[in-house]
Design an enzyme around this catalytic site. Sequence first.
Site, PDB file in Angstrom:
ATOM      1  N   HIS B 312      48.185  41.144  44.570  1.00 43.07           N
ATOM      2  CA  HIS B 312      49.611  41.446  44.712  1.00 43.07           C
ATOM      3  C   HIS B 312      50.315  41.587  43.370  1.00 43.07           C
ATOM      4  O   HIS B 312      51.360  42.232  43.285  1.00 43.07           O
ATOM      5  CB  HIS B 312      50.305  40.346  45.542  1.00 43.07           C
ATOM      6  CG  HIS B 312      50.062  40.486  47.007  1.00 43.07           C
ATOM      7  ND1 HIS B 312      49.007  39.878  47.639  1.00 43.07           N
ATOM      8  CD2 HIS B 312      50.725  41.168  47.967  1.00 43.07           C
ATOM      9  CE1 HIS B 312      49.031  40.181  48.935  1.00 43.07           C
ATOM     10  NE2 HIS B 312      50.068  40.972  49.160  1.00 43.07           N
ATOM     11  N   GLY B 313      49.786  40.979  42.344  1.00 46.31           N
ATOM     12  CA  GLY B 313      50.418  41.128  41.042  1.00 46.31           C
ATOM     13  C   GLY B 313      49.833  40.184  40.026  1.00 46.31           C
ATOM     14  O   GLY B 313      49.195  39.189  40.369  1.00 46.31           O
TER      15      GLY B 313
END
Lengths: 492, 464
Positions: B312-313
């Site tokens: 996701h990051g």
Amino acid sequence: MKKHIRFAVKSILFVGILAVLVNLTNKILTPKYYMDSLWPTTSTYEGFYDMEENTVDVLFLGSSHAASCFNPQVMYNAFGIQSYNLACEHQNLLTSYYWLMEALRFQTPKVVILDTYTLFTVNKYEPLNTAENCTRKAFDNMKWSKIKWEAVHDICNYDEKQTLSSYYFPNVRYHTRWAELQEEDFRFSSDKKHYELKGYTPLDRKGGYAIFEPFREGDTTDCSKMVPLMEQYLNRIAEVCREKNIELVLVKTPAAAHNISKYNAIKKYADENGVEYWDFNEAKLYNDCEIVFSEDLHDDMHVNIWGSEKISVYIADKLCREFDIGQGKGSEQWAQSNEYYQDVLSDCELKYISDVCEYLAAIKKDRYTILVSVLGDGTDFMTDDVRTAFMALHSDIMMQYEQRGSYYLVVHEGSSHEAASMDKLSYLGSTCNNLVDYEIISGGGEKGGYVCSIKVNGEECATARQGINIVVYSNENMKVVDSVCYNGEIVR
Amino acid sequence: MIYISVELYLFLCLVLFFYYLVPLKYRWTMLLAGNILFYFAFYKTGWWIFLGTIIISWFITMLLKRFSGIGKNLILFMGILLVVIPWFFIKNGNFIRQALMGKTSVSWIIPLGISFYTLQIIAYMVDVYRGEYEPQRNLAKYAMFISFFPHIIQGPIPRYEQLMPQLIRGNRFDEEKAIRAIYLIIYGFFLKLVIADKAAVIVNMVFDNYPAYSGCYIWIASFLYSIQLYADFLACTTLAQGMALLFGIELADNFKQPYFAESVKDFWRRWHISLSSWLRDYVYIPLGGNRKGVLIKYLNLVITFIISGLWHGAGIKFIAWGALHAFYQIGEKVFEKLKYKKLSKLITFLMINFAWIIFRAESLKSGLSMIKHMFTDWNPWILFNNRLFTLGLAWKEFIVLLLAIGMLFLIDKKHEDGICISEQIRKLKLPIRWLICMGAIIGIMLLGTYGYGFNAQDFIYGGF
């Protein structure tokens, strides 16, 4: 195959109905500025499309300075000049250019008169020199054609905030207005009938500087710098006028923001390009027109209706003499709107009447709804003359009005409703075919309390001072024309 | 914003026209052409990385067919490495430079949908390696599968065996599917413009200025963020499904009423299903899953969710968010007997909501600080004194948002009960169906959050 064809027909029908609904929704969402707005831009442009083709000899373009200054009705009345004012609030030169191009699709003017206010910096933070919402106002009312297509592409090229889709689908720009839609957003079909002023915006205040001094040519050689984009579009306007054999006249209406440096810059441009330049801030024209800044200007930037009459007559005379325009056989389009213009003029003059009897006589017209409410004691200054003037205004019981009593009066289309009592009075009614509602409350002070209210469409309009409060509502323009209180003298 | 742009739908009409114009056998070529056109019309950047990854992965799968044993393992490892390296550096490069090397961030070239197609390609290579299906010999067809434009930006992450046959076979125009597709697209716009982007106004105000807000402000903003994220992601999945369905192609569902979950474990069966199942099939189970004892199972769970966080990051907060979800599930298992059934949905939602605060906050520290201020500051009066309307939404807009959230809840409730709303609408008489559709379109047009004056929100998952 038959099934597919049926599906295709249904799809086309669905899209068609949806398109109509979307279009109608967008029409409602798009802001409208008719005769009840200070700057009736929608009337200006929709009215232009209603003009008979090839009947307009003179076109005016420019910002609000021009919209409030150039008065086609006065020009027609004085010299038979058939003109139309296409100016609008903060009209930048790009907008002027494209509206000129649009106008040329329908009219063949001999002279174009362009106000030069937006040639210089108006708003340095705006890529088009003027506010986005004003540019929108001007183009929302332009019919779709190649010209509008080019215009919106140009606008979006220069102004990144704006998007093409917002012009094709106005809901992109205006959908948030759903929460603030007003009556005028729905009654646009009936408002359309008011195009009588041919784009002119009447202003009625006398609020110019008392100490304004016009400059004189040669006072200084300083030259202001034009906004490059605006100069570019001025060049395009000049080029189009040359191509079409139209005389271009640059003007600057009286405005405190103008100065000799700007004058020099425009004069230089005009001389280099062989166009006329009339500056009403320069002493000669200013004095020739007999302008009195404090009397003839609405504020420091816009001339009022009386200033506009002076300048319009002056320009009309010049057009007549120098360009041989006007004095033709006349046109019904301008002749029939004179009555309306005279009404507008008398609306403006109403605000400067100081004698109460004269005032009451002036408002005794069927085109007004008159709402009266007394606050506190109204008898102190109620002379016989005043009572008689009220009687003439369809008041039957004013004569019996007692000290410290409550009183209200509504006069509408020759009939009246009124009541006087020692108790508090209130009255609810409507006018303009029940489209406009009003509420009057009067408390004379004895038993009725000390209260006064005259609300039109829910908005308080009374001055609410002690005395006889009068609100004059124009049935024609659907707006309050004047609100005064008589307590021995008329106060606003 | 590509998925809600007018240009995309004009483009879609063009591709659809040519798709149904050519013979059935060659329709896939129109999809390939559409994919290429889509990339260059709407994005352009990093196309060569995308193309390179497709060619390399295709080549790897061709090699996998010819090798066995350690050679095959090595080829798969090489393949995964070559596909993951661009993603790793592009997505984590700046985090490594800033946090670990103390350097300034740089602007990386980011191919469209890199996080999604990376997982899609890995799944394909692993499945070929496992012999679950034959590799696609035709590079053009393979490229068409990887780059299918409705799902390229934000998924759902497709499986080869589910999607490829639909792409290749060519589909006849199906009216029933076309109508369903239109419903999905309208619903997608509703979710995005009327719920997600409207909620984002308040969410951004509070999260971007969190030291100024505390107590009930954070509670409300966090609830709205949970709803925003769901509506936003569901919108892009729904729009992708709608667009694909116009070609007669069914994309898998990515959500199953996630906030009706009774546990965090249950939540991950319902939230971003294509990612959860990918993590299960290609990370959790290969690590050993729950077959090697409780401790290893928990360790696998933590690893899997940390990978989910990293996907996701980049940054500590995403690792913490992933780890928190793992610990939630471990906790649920450990304290299984204490679970109070009637409140399980509410408790699950609150747990997920806290995790989303960390996910959305600027950093782990600020996220934890916000959670702390939810409990330490007491200001319930803001619910009554109009202060809520100073967060960017006027009261009428606020009511619209609440009504729209209510509508989303009811639709999800119906779906949870096994009732499909679009099916219900399709059973109605034509004039009523049209009335509903037109009303919905005009309603979205009026009440949506878009256009001049609004800072248009990108789809949140488009950023991953």
